[in-house]
Design a protein around this motif. Structure first.
Motif, PDB file in Angstrom:
ATOM      1  N   THR A 182       0.830  -1.210   0.000  1.00 17.45           N
ATOM      2  CA  THR A 182       0.000   0.000   0.000  1.00 17.45           C
ATOM      3  C   THR A 182       0.859   1.252   0.000  1.00 17.45           C
ATOM      4  O   THR A 182       0.574   2.225  -0.719  1.00 17.45           O
ATOM      5  N   LEU A 183       1.921   1.246   0.774  1.00 19.75           N
ATOM      6  CA  LEU A 183       2.852   2.386   0.764  1.00 19.75           C
ATOM      7  C   LEU A 183       3.440   2.584  -0.625  1.00 19.75           C
ATOM      8  O   LEU A 183       3.609   3.713  -1.092  1.00 19.75           O
ATOM      9  N   LYS A 184       3.739   1.488  -1.304  1.00 17.56           N
ATOM     10  CA  LYS A 184       4.297   1.583  -2.661  1.00 17.56           C
ATOM     11  C   LYS A 184       3.314   2.240  -3.618  1.00 17.56           C
ATOM     12  O   LYS A 184       3.693   3.108  -4.421  1.00 17.56           O
ATOM     13  N   ALA A 185       2.045   1.858  -3.549  1.00 16.46           N
ATOM     14  CA  ALA A 185       1.032   2.423  -4.443  1.00 16.46           C
ATOM     15  C   ALA A 185       0.902   3.924  -4.245  1.00 16.46           C
ATOM     16  O   ALA A 185       0.788   4.688  -5.213  1.00 16.46           O
ATOM     17  N   ALA A 186       0.923   4.377  -2.992  1.00 15.76           N
ATOM     18  CA  ALA A 186       0.827   5.813  -2.710  1.00 15.76           C
ATOM     19  C   ALA A 186       2.093   6.535  -3.135  1.00 15.76           C
ATOM     20  O   ALA A 186       2.042   7.646  -3.677  1.00 15.76           O
TER      21      ALA A 186
ATOM     22  N   ILE B  62      -3.510  -4.080  -6.490  1.00 14.18           N
ATOM     23  CA  ILE B  62      -2.805  -5.102  -5.708  1.00 14.18           C
ATOM     24  C   ILE B  62      -2.921  -4.792  -4.223  1.00 14.18           C
ATOM     25  O   ILE B  62      -3.233  -5.667  -3.403  1.00 14.18           O
ATOM     26  N   ALA B  63      -2.681  -3.528  -3.866  1.00 18.14           N
ATOM     27  CA  ALA B  63      -2.744  -3.127  -2.455  1.00 18.14           C
ATOM     28  C   ALA B  63      -4.143  -3.298  -1.886  1.00 18.14           C
ATOM     29  O   ALA B  63      -4.321  -3.822  -0.784  1.00 18.14           O
ATOM     30  N   LYS B  64      -5.144  -2.876  -2.657  1.00 20.84           N
ATOM     31  CA  LYS B  64      -6.532  -2.992  -2.199  1.00 20.84           C
ATOM     32  C   LYS B  64      -6.927  -4.456  -2.011  1.00 20.84           C
ATOM     33  O   LYS B  64      -7.564  -4.823  -1.017  1.00 20.84           O
TER      34      LYS B  64
ATOM     35  N   LEU C  31      -8.535  -8.420  -8.521  1.00 23.25           N
ATOM     36  CA  LEU C  31      -7.718  -9.476  -9.114  1.00 23.25           C
ATOM     37  C   LEU C  31      -7.855  -9.471 -10.639  1.00 23.25           C
ATOM     38  O   LEU C  31      -6.888  -9.736 -11.367  1.00 23.25           O
ATOM     39  N   LEU C  32      -9.054  -9.154 -11.125  1.00 24.60           N
ATOM     40  CA  LEU C  32      -9.276  -9.080 -12.567  1.00 24.60           C
ATOM     41  C   LEU C  32      -8.470  -7.926 -13.173  1.00 24.60           C
ATOM     42  O   LEU C  32      -7.844  -8.076 -14.231  1.00 24.60           O
ATOM     43  N   ILE C  33      -8.465  -6.791 -12.495  1.00 21.68           N
ATOM     44  CA  ILE C  33      -7.699  -5.632 -12.977  1.00 21.68           C
ATOM     45  C   ILE C  33      -6.211  -5.956 -13.014  1.00 21.68           C
ATOM     46  O   ILE C  33      -5.505  -5.649 -13.985  1.00 21.68           O
ATOM     47  N   VAL C  34      -5.719  -6.586 -11.957  1.00 16.33           N
ATOM     48  CA  VAL C  34      -4.297  -6.957 -11.900  1.00 16.33           C
ATOM     49  C   VAL C  34      -3.960  -7.910 -13.043  1.00 16.33           C
ATOM     50  O   VAL C  34      -2.926  -7.756 -13.723  1.00 16.33           O
ATOM     51  N   ALA C  35      -4.823  -8.885 -13.294  1.00 24.55           N
ATOM     52  CA  ALA C  35      -4.584  -9.840 -14.383  1.00 24.55           C
ATOM     53  C   ALA C  35      -4.527  -9.129 -15.731  1.00 24.55           C
ATOM     54  O   ALA C  35      -3.666  -9.440 -16.572  1.00 24.55           O
ATOM     55  N   ARG C  36      -5.445  -8.183 -15.945  1.00 29.02           N
ATOM     56  CA  ARG C  36      -5.431  -7.434 -17.207  1.00 29.02           C
ATOM     57  C   ARG C  36      -4.132  -6.675 -17.390  1.00 29.02           C
ATOM     58  O   ARG C  36      -3.544  -6.651 -18.479  1.00 29.02           O
ATOM     59  N   ARG C  37      -3.649  -6.045 -16.306  1.00 28.13           N
ATOM     60  CA  ARG C  37      -2.410  -5.266 -16.389  1.00 28.13           C
ATOM     61  C   ARG C  37      -1.216  -6.178 -16.664  1.00 28.13           C
ATOM     62  O   ARG C  37      -0.352  -5.863 -17.484  1.00 28.13           O
ATOM     63  N   LEU C  38      -1.161  -7.305 -15.990  1.00 24.15           N
ATOM     64  CA  LEU C  38      -0.028  -8.215 -16.155  1.00 24.15           C
ATOM     65  C   LEU C  38       0.000  -8.872 -17.527  1.00 24.15           C
ATOM     66  O   LEU C  38       1.069  -9.086 -18.105  1.00 24.15           O
ATOM     67  N   LEU C  39      -1.187  -9.191 -18.061  1.00 21.16           N
ATOM     68  CA  LEU C  39      -1.276  -9.878 -19.342  1.00 21.16           C
ATOM     69  C   LEU C  39      -1.404  -8.932 -20.530  1.00 21.16           C
ATOM     70  O   LEU C  39      -1.381  -9.376 -21.679  1.00 21.16           O
TER      71      LEU C  39
END
Length: 400
Positions: free
Chosen positions: A313-317, A332-334, A384-392
């Protein structure tokens, strides 16, 4: 890597912790039992925070969570997003519901800070703004919004219904997501500041909830509600190429804050459980896990999960403060923090036994409060869906 709190924020963190301990904690049970009653004690605290922020370039709170305050200067910057996050973590160690009920600290304020133009920032300064996204037929899929906004001269006419609006009844205004053209999909969704008292806008009910009872959660209807065109946040033009990105910038700033809320309440549960178990457990970190009690080993594992969520979370901010893309990291943080808070608070109730389940302790309240933090601002599954979209590298139409 220096993982300590930046020295410039040490005073903020200390003050926020004192507010949580001396102000929020004593009020927790009172407003948990008096659902829908407004915590008038918060007015003084909000006024003090307003005074701290008046004329300050280093404002703290929801209004500081924005990429606009980041500078292009060389080197590392610890700015408004990190300040807001650190404050939220400490305050939610006291009480999540009371933080959500704080005047002028709503998620709508963070939305205004994220996407409003300079004139709007000045005009809405001092306004307490809630955020209205969810609809009866639209939850985590924000692109499915059906509330419409039709241009009519110098106004937009809004029609639709919003549900689960945090501070929807108490706030001065609501930031409403609506579509300018359903046929264009997510690209046509814009956000509008609608002030309470505007004809055609009405609160239809208040929800009874599992947790965060100090915070009101409202359903709001809009029937031919005329909103000044100047209240459309950001660019009024529909940019099909940019798509949903303009409005979604709000989440890049607010999702780390919700993750911070989860981290705060989880830390409260861990701290209290450690106190309750101190006579039964040695808490010697030098001993291997196989040589300690099950309760100790469980608490150590929960602390490790909590620390992982905190650092993510600190990384995201931090990325937002340094003008770096953070949509993936915010999700990811959320996702991590929401899941960890649920697990930590429930497991702490279990470790404390009957004491944790009763109302003599706040552990059971924290367990109830934590569940919403894995749901609002996008559920665990949508993150998790958003993270998957970003990674793929997939679009929303390619990966559903």
């Amino acid at each position: 890597m220096n993982l300590e709190t930046p020295k410039k924020f040490s005073g903020l963190v200390s003050q926020a912790h004192e507010v949580a301990a001396q102000f929020f904690r004593p009020l927790s049970r009172k407003y948990d039992q008096a659902e829908h009653a407004y915590p008038k004690e918060l007015d003084l605290l909000a006024a003090l925070l307003d005074g701290m922020n008046a004329g300050s370039p280093d404002a703290v709170g929801a209004t500081s969570a924005s990429k606009r305050s980041a500078t292009a200067e060389e080197g590392i910057k610890n700015g408004g997003n990190l300040a807001a996050l650190l404050g939220v973590m400490e305050l939610c160690w006291g009480d999540v519901g009371l933080l959500l009920a704080m005047p002028r600290q709503g998620l709508g304020n963070a939305a205004i800070a994220a996407v409003a133009n300079d004139e709007q920032l000045q005009r809405f300064r001092g306004t307490w703004a809630a955020m209205a996204i969810t609809e009866p037929g639209c939850g985590s899929d924000s692109a499915a919004i059906r509330t419409t906004a039709v241009k009519d001269g110098d106004h937009y006419v809004l029609n639709g219904e919003k549900i689960f609006v945090t501070s929807g009844e108490r706030a001065d205004a609501v930031v409403v997501w609506a579509t300018l053209d359903k046929s264009l999909g997510r690209a046509a969704i814009k956000s509008f500041v609608v002030e309470h008292g505007t004809p055609g806008m009405s609160v239809t009910r208040l929800e009874k909830k599992l947790g965060i009872k100090a915070s009101d959660t409202a359903a709001i209807s809009f029937v031919d509600c005329r909103v000044p065109a100047a209240n459309l946040l950001g660019n009024p033009e529909i940019d099909v190429q940019k798509g949903f990105a303009g409005v979604m910038e709000t989440f890049d700033n607010t999702r780390p804050l919700v993750a911070g809320m989860a981290i705060g309440v989880a830390k409260a549960a861990l701290d209290r459980t450690r106190e309750l178990l101190k006579d039964a457990c040695a808490f010697d970190y030098a001993r291997p896990l196989f040589a300690v009690s099950h309760a100790e080993a469980t608490l150590y594992r929960l602390e490790a999960e909590w620390e992982a969520a905190r650092l993510l979370t600190l990384k995201a901010a931090w990325l937002a403060d340094n003008r770096q893309p953070n949509s993936k990291e915010a999700s990811i943080a959320k996702a991590k923090a929401g899941r960890v808070a649920n697990e930590v608070t429930l497991k702490c109730v279990e470790l404390a036994g009957a004491l944790g389940y009763g109302e003599d302790e706040l552990l059971e309240k924290w367990a109830r409060d934590s569940k919403i933090l894995d749901i609002f601002e996008g559920t665990q599954q949508i993150q998790l869906l958003i993270v998957a979209r970003r990674l793929l590298g997939k679009s929303s139409s390619e990966l559903k």
